[in-house]
Motif scaffolding. Structure first.
Motif, PDB file in Angstrom:
ATOM      1  N   LYS A  85      63.251  43.216   6.527  1.00 21.94           N
ATOM      2  CA  LYS A  85      62.836  42.353   7.616  1.00 21.94           C
ATOM      3  C   LYS A  85      61.978  41.210   7.092  1.00 21.94           C
ATOM      4  N   GLY A 104      65.902  47.518  12.947  1.00 18.68           N
ATOM      5  CA  GLY A 104      65.679  46.421  13.892  1.00 18.68           C
ATOM      6  C   GLY A 104      66.042  46.848  15.294  1.00 18.68           C
ATOM      7  N   THR A 108      65.504  35.033  12.625  1.00 17.29           N
ATOM      8  CA  THR A 108      65.254  36.275  13.361  1.00 17.29           C
ATOM      9  C   THR A 108      66.594  36.818  13.807  1.00 17.29           C
ATOM     10  N   ASP A 109      66.614  38.101  14.131  1.00 16.84           N
ATOM     11  CA  ASP A 109      67.875  38.684  14.555  1.00 16.84           C
ATOM     12  C   ASP A 109      68.342  38.047  15.841  1.00 16.84           C
ATOM     13  N   THR A 115      70.438  38.845   8.817  1.00 16.89           N
ATOM     14  CA  THR A 115      69.893  39.610   9.930  1.00 16.89           C
ATOM     15  C   THR A 115      69.318  40.880   9.329  1.00 16.89           C
ATOM     16  N   SER A 116      68.408  41.506  10.045  1.00 15.36           N
ATOM     17  CA  SER A 116      67.763  42.651   9.415  1.00 15.36           C
ATOM     18  C   SER A 116      68.735  43.798   9.217  1.00 15.36           C
ATOM     19  N   SER A 155      62.695  37.281   7.631  1.00 15.78           N
ATOM     20  CA  SER A 155      61.785  36.406   8.363  1.00 15.78           C
ATOM     21  C   SER A 155      61.190  35.351   7.449  1.00 15.78           C
TER      22      SER A 155
END
Lengths: 630, 495, 99
Positions: free
Chosen positions: B477, A75, B486-487, B319-320, B481
């Motif tokens: 991810k 990310g 989202t982060d 979070t990713s 999502s």
């Protein structure tokens, strides 16, 4: 920034050395020490070469980088493994590899009778590689790898003779206290990522202006915690004295010249964070001042020569931390003192090793005395280091320490006065205990054990000591001539708020410093040189001495606040797990079994009771249906 | 999936007394399976978040149950880990199966059957199939613990079985409920994709989520459902423990991702604060108990409880970084625990005791074994430069951006980890050689062959996790999502 | 004649039989009480048949009597066998099927 392809060799050479010596095992015993020394020396060579290249380049192009590979990309968290060599890191590189190589040479002789010598050199190489990674990493995360790497090397080296349980415990203590500091570094990295989205030095530096002061202060304090753990600053200082369990070259390299200075490196490298968070800087200064005094006081009461020097290191790093907390003016002086300290402290530790070597590994100074006739070279090199640490002109310490004291006063206001006076008193106490060491060891009457026959050490040992002594003499002058070091490091720091004028004139500062030093020397002289020194530590001393002998109760404190409650908590949890949590599970089983037993009673074999039960059940069922239908 | 079963069949056909042939056949089969998995992994497309290598066979049409398999990145990574661990377990435990209640042959049959089911449980995309394999996996493990372990093995096996079955029961209730609801909303099915589209009230979702979650929390193990693990790990043979901790427990956390998050996103969000607290408690509690453990296998089991706390923390932090970190952690933990258990197993086999205090000074006597143990320990405490650091740090960083307090408390775990590794290292490896330990032999060639690749994986992935991360990241991810998160962007501290 | 009187008698007979099954010890007496319960049921069937004006109840009575007959055959055979091996007809003595 220009890129390079050769930076990696700085790290790769000693790392290869460590790998070969560890994996090769006993087959490499014959030449292991030579390989280790060669790797360290060639790393030094690469460093020198880089310095010459750097000197040739114009100032803006001095920093160079090398990207190694993509490390962690998830990310927004994008960290590459990369190296950065700029004016700050080249100082450290040369210190690490230079002093490191000298210590390698020394160890060839010092460890010549130890059958694990090869392993020792493997660990030394591992340490050099990790420390280089620490100062060359281009992001906080790369630094962290080196940071923990030196912690590992320190653990292996302190516990080198881990057949003795006390030594194994000392290495464990060091590692665990280091880990507490590492938590601080982790937090700092997390804060950096959460608030700025990056953890590389360049990235953070760019983002500092966009970040709130609260976040920067938090990050700064966390960095300080990390530095305190690694550099044995208050309140994480209790491991350094015990770390003397390792062989003396280890103490010289790791606990005098390099690993313990990693904290100062971290603070200096993060100057942009601290400059924007004055509260954090204040905390840094306070920690530095406290440690300065703490170490000095402990040093006065230690009879073990290595522990006295360790306390001295703690104190001197306190000076460096204090200077680093004074802002852009202080960074250069912190580094200068770091470099000069590297010379004289390492030299003195090697000297102590030389004394121990000649005295059957005795460390108690009360058993020394009058050694200067028997070990003249050691006496001279040690003495030069002694003069340097006192700050007698023109030796190295004079330049670096006085500049720190000056800058402390220049901070202005109450802060300046307090810091200045603290540094002055610290200088006095330093003079006192170092003179005490000199007197007890080299002068006076013989107080040896019967089987001691002191002799000078072989040339492999006194040559590095001599080189370091030359450094103690000259480095201060060379680094400050024409503000050389200051100008060298100048472009790295943001000098927007430099002090314009001095609060007290430099010459006055030097005079005050020398006065304080003389007082310290005089007291020590009268106390020790004029009177008989008892071979056994006297019992009826003042409360101050007793407390100082106990390291100002640091171990008692740690034990009471952390260790005992921690152990109690562990025991309680183990018992609770057994009784409560597992008990709940077993309880379910018990309930099931119990109700089964109870119900079993119904099967009594009597037909009539069965019949009665059927009757009662049928009536109940009909009644229920009756009720429902209603 | 069929390959290990074939291997099991071959072994069962072998004559009973020929132990060596059984072992070699087992080794051969597991190596072949590993090679097949690696081939599959190479052919995997990274950025495609849909299921790949899908196979579907009708099984019980009247209930809409299909024997359908498919892998996404997460499943692939875990299958890869399982198939790499299997030959290591077989090779490391070459002498483990002797002295058991049944024959050596049966031991290897059980292991191969278990391997089949391990692959199946990660690859199943039909809920019924998943449940069947989930429960069926308990059977070979029960026999492995009860038949070949040490000490209180029967009791431990029973405890393990009953505890897991209890969890399975809760999950069954939820599955049936889902099935019924799917019938109301468009045709009975057990297919996960279709089930995730179901609409349901939030109370219903919460209850169903709990049914699944408790089953997975027991498997994971998450505090306070962890007490079956130390007894099971202590009583089982080291090889079985490797599979137990390294793979079976991952089924729990894998289930959390694949089923809890996908099927019940809203309920997951509702319960996240509670789960995060439980995860942090797991981390610290497991660490403290590991510090106080006197038996080496129990100690490793407790450290796993702590590690799984980290994994759960990462999964629910949404979070990713945390999600990728958690998945990578699952992979890394398999190897680091394998290393610890395998070396501990060799130490125990030589000394005849698993109490830590009975060892001492092993560094002088058996340096290679001591070093292997030390490196495995360093991996457990997540030393930077080793693989577990990358995953642990990703979890912490990812958690910090959304739940700073939890991350801060969890970070204390690294100090505790230093203690729980260095204390046994000191007791067992350092110090003077205690009596009874002077003549222990160092690792032989077979054992070196086993431990070297594991250590190599641990070290290499520490510096170069990119190949794995590149595979994991898109899937992670996607999960995040899908949940609607989202982060968090860099906050600049609120400036 | 009020048909409900017969129902009361039937209930009374049933109760006497039920109590007898639970209270009496001799197996033969227990059987007689069971017969009493069955016949009470028969009586109530017939009464209902009379009340409702169709023959369904009386047909049921036949069924009941057949069942009673079979049950008595089997039951008495068992009792005689037990008596032969144990020399006792008391119900309490045949309690081997307990835990």
């Amino acid at each position: 920034m220009t890129t390079s392809t050769s930076l990696i060799y700085l790290i790769a050479l000693p790392l290869a050395g460590a790998a070969i010596l560890l994996l090769g095992g006993r087959r490499t015993n014959k030449w292991g020490h030579l390989l280790g020394t060669a790797m360290s020396a060639s790393s030094f060579g690469v460093g020198l070469y880089q310095l010459m290249l750097m000197l040739d380049r114009p100032t803006e192009q001095r920093p160079i980088t090398q990207k190694l590979f993509e490390w962690i990309h998830v990310g927004d968290f994008q960290v590459d493994a990369g190296l950065l060599l700029d004016q700050l890191s080249i100082c450290f590189v040369l210190l690490i590899t230079g002093v490191g190589t000298l210590i390698h040479i020394y160890s060839i002789s010092y460890m010549s009778e130890d059958k694990d010598r090869r392993r020792f050199f493997a660990y030394l190489n591992l340490f050099i590689a990790a420390m280089l990674l620490l100062v060359l990493g281009d992001s906080y995360l790369s630094l962290y790898v080196g940071w923990e790497g030196v912690g590992l090397a320190s653990y292996l080296l302190i516990g080198f003779w881990n057949q003795k349980p006390a030594y194994a415990t000392a290495s464990k203590k060091a590692f665990v206290m280091n880990r507490v500091g590492d938590m601080g570094l982790s937090f700092a990295i997390m804060i950096a990522f959460a608030t700025m989205g990056t953890v590389s030095f360049v990235g953070v530096q760019e983002q500092v202006n966009n970040t709130s002061e609260a976040a920067l202060t938090a990050m700064g304090i966390m960095l300080l915690v990390a530095a305190a753990g690694k550099s044995a600053q208050f309140p994480l200082q209790a491991w350094l004295g015990d770390a003397m369990a390792g062989p003396t070259p280890v103490s010289a390299l790791i606990h005098a010249a390099t690993m313990v200075t990693a904290g100062v490196y971290l603070i200096t490298r993060s100057n942009f964070v601290f400059d924007a968070a004055p509260t954090a800087q204040l905390v840094v200064v306070i920690v530095g001042a406290i440690t300065l005094m703490f170490g000095a006081v402990i040093g006065t009461a230690k009879d073990d020569i290595k522990k006295a020097l360790a306390a001295s290191t703690m104190s001197q790093i306190g000076y460096m931390t204090l200077a680093a907390g004074l802002g852009p003016v202080g960074y250069a002086f912190a580094i200068m003192h770091l470099l000069t300290h590297g010379f004289f402290k390492a030299g003195m530790f090697l000297g102590a090793g030389s004394v121990m070597h000649g005295m059957n590994d005795e460390v108690n100074m009360r058993k020394y005395g009058a050694l200067r006739k028997f070990m003249p070279i050691t006496f001279v090199t040690f003495g030069l280091g002694y003069l340097a640490i006192l700050g007698v002109p023109p030796f190295a310490g004079f330049y670096s320490k006085d500049l720190i004291i000056e800058t402390a006063f220049d901070a202005g206001g109450a802060k300046g006065i307090i810091l200045g006076i603290t540094t002055l008193i610290g200088a006095s106490i330093t003079a006192f205990y170092m003179t005490r060491v000199m007197i007890l060891t080299f002068t006076g009457t013989k107080r040896w054990d019967d089987d001691a026959h002191p002799h000078e050490s072989p040339w492999l040992m006194w040559l590095p000591m001599a080189i370091l002594a030359i450094g103690s003499v000259s480095s201060g002058y060379l680094l400050s001539r024409g503000d050389a070091l200051e100008n060298w490091l100048h472009p790295l720091f943001n000098h927007s708020d430099e002090y314009q004028k001095h609060l007290i004139e430099p010459i006055v500062v030097s005079a005050m410093a020398l006065t304080m030093v003389s007082i310290g020397v005089a007291i020590a002289y009268f106390k020790y040189a004029r009177r008989e020194v008892p071979s056994v530590a006297p019992e009826d001393v003042s409360i101050f001495t007793k407390v100082a002998r106990q390291d100002l109760m640091q171990d008692r404190f740690n034990e009471a606040v952390f260790m005992r409650p921690g152990q109690a908590l562990t025991t309680t949890l183990v018992a609770a797990d057994e009784a409560v949590v597992d008990g709940a599970v077993r309880g379910v089983g018990q309930v099931a079994m119990g109700s089964g037993s109870a119900l079993r009673g119904l099967q009594n074999g009597y037909v009539r009771s069965y019949a009665a039960m059927i009757l009662v059940g049928a009536i109940a069922l009909i009644g229920a249906i009756w009720v429902v239908v209603q | 999936m069929l390959l290990p079963l074939a291997g099991a069949a071959i072994i069962s056909a072998l004559p009973k007394g020929n132990e060596k042939a059984a072992k070699q056949a087992a080794l051969g089969t597991t190596l072949v399976v590993m090679a097949a998995t690696i081939a599959m992994a190479v052919g995997f497309q990274r950025d495609n978040v849909e299921l790949q290598f899908v196979e579907k066979y009708e099984w019980i049409p009247s209930f809409g149950i299909n024997f359908s398999l498919g892998v996404d990145a997460i499943a692939l990574v875990l299958i890869l880990m399982s198939t790499i661990l299997a030959p290591i377990v077989v090779l490391a435990g070459w002498d483990e199966a002797h002295g058991g209640r049944w024959s050596v042959k049966t031991f290897y049959i059980l292991i191969l059957v278990l391997e089949t089911m391990m692959i199946g449980v990660f690859a199943a995309t039909d809920l019924f199939l998943f449940y069947v394999i989930f429960e069926a996996m308990l059977i070979p493990v029960y026999f492995l613990i009860g038949g070949y372990g040490t000490g209180e093995r029967a009791a431990a096996a029973v405890k393990f079985l009953l505890y897991s079955l209890f969890g399975g029961l809760m999950m069954l209730a939820s599955i049936i409920a889902l099935y019924v609801m799917s019938g109301d909303q468009g045709g009975h099915t057990f297919d996960i994709d279709k089930l995730s589209q179901l609409q349901m009230s939030s109370t219903t979702q919460n209850l169903l989520f709990l049914g699944f979650f408790i089953a997975f929390a027991i498997k994971a193990p998450l505090w306070p459902f962890h007490t079956w693990l130390p007894d099971a790990a202590k009583s089982a043979t080291p090889g079985t423990s490797v599979l137990l901790l390294g793979v079976l427990d991952k089924v729990g956390t894998f289930g959390m991702i694949r089923y809890c998050l996908t099927l019940f996103p809203e309920a997951s969000k509702t319960f996240t604060p509670l789960i995060m607290v439980l995860a942090v408690i797991s981390i610290l509690y497991g660490a403290f108990l590991a510090i106080g453990a006197k038996d080496i296998k129990r100690l490793i089991a407790y450290t796993s409880i702590s590690h799984f706390g980290f994994i759960t923390l990462g999964i629910f932090a949404m979070t990713s970084q945390a999600q990728s970190g958690a998945i990578l952690y699952m992979f890394n933990h398999g190897f680091s625990t394998a290393a610890l258990f395998v070396v501990a197993g060799w130490m125990i086999a030589r000394r005849g005791s698993s109490t830590i205090a009975d060892f001492g000074g092993l560094q002088r006597v058996t340096p290679i074994m001591a070093w292997s143990f030390f490196i495995a320990g360093l991996s457990s405490l997540a030393l930077p430069g080793l693989s577990s650091f990358v995953s642990e740090f990703l979890v912490l960083v990812g958690t910090f951006t959304r739940y700073p307090v939890h991350a801060i408390i969890a970070t204390f775990g690294i100090v505790l980890a230093a203690l729980y590794i260095l204390i046994p290292v000191q007791k067992a490896l350092h110090g003077p050689t205690t009596p009874g330990n002077e003549n222990l032999k160092d690792l032989n060639l077979r054992e070196k062959l086993v431990i070297a690749p594991v250590i190599a994986i641990i070290v290499v992935l520490g510096f170069y996790p990119s190949p794995l991360l590149n595979v994991i990241n898109p899937a992670a991810k996607h999960v995040v999502s899908q949940m609607g998160f989202t982060d968090p962007a860099p906050t600049n501290g609120g400036k | 004649m009020d048909a409900s009187n017969y129902l009361y008698i039937s209930a009374l007979l049933f109760t006497i039989g039920a109590v007898g099954v639970v209270v009496r010890r001799n197996a033969i007496v227990v059987f007689m009480c069971i017969e009493l319960m069955l016949n009470a049921a028969n009586l109530s069937f017939v009464t209902f048949s009379r009340i409702n004006g169709n023959l369904d109840g009386q047909v049921m009575a036949f069924f009941t009597m057949v069942v009673a007959a079979c049950e008595v055959v089997v039951g008495l055979a068992i009792i005689v066998t037990i008596y032969r091996s144990r020399r006792s007809a008391s119900v309490d003595d045949a309690s081997l099927l307990k835990r």
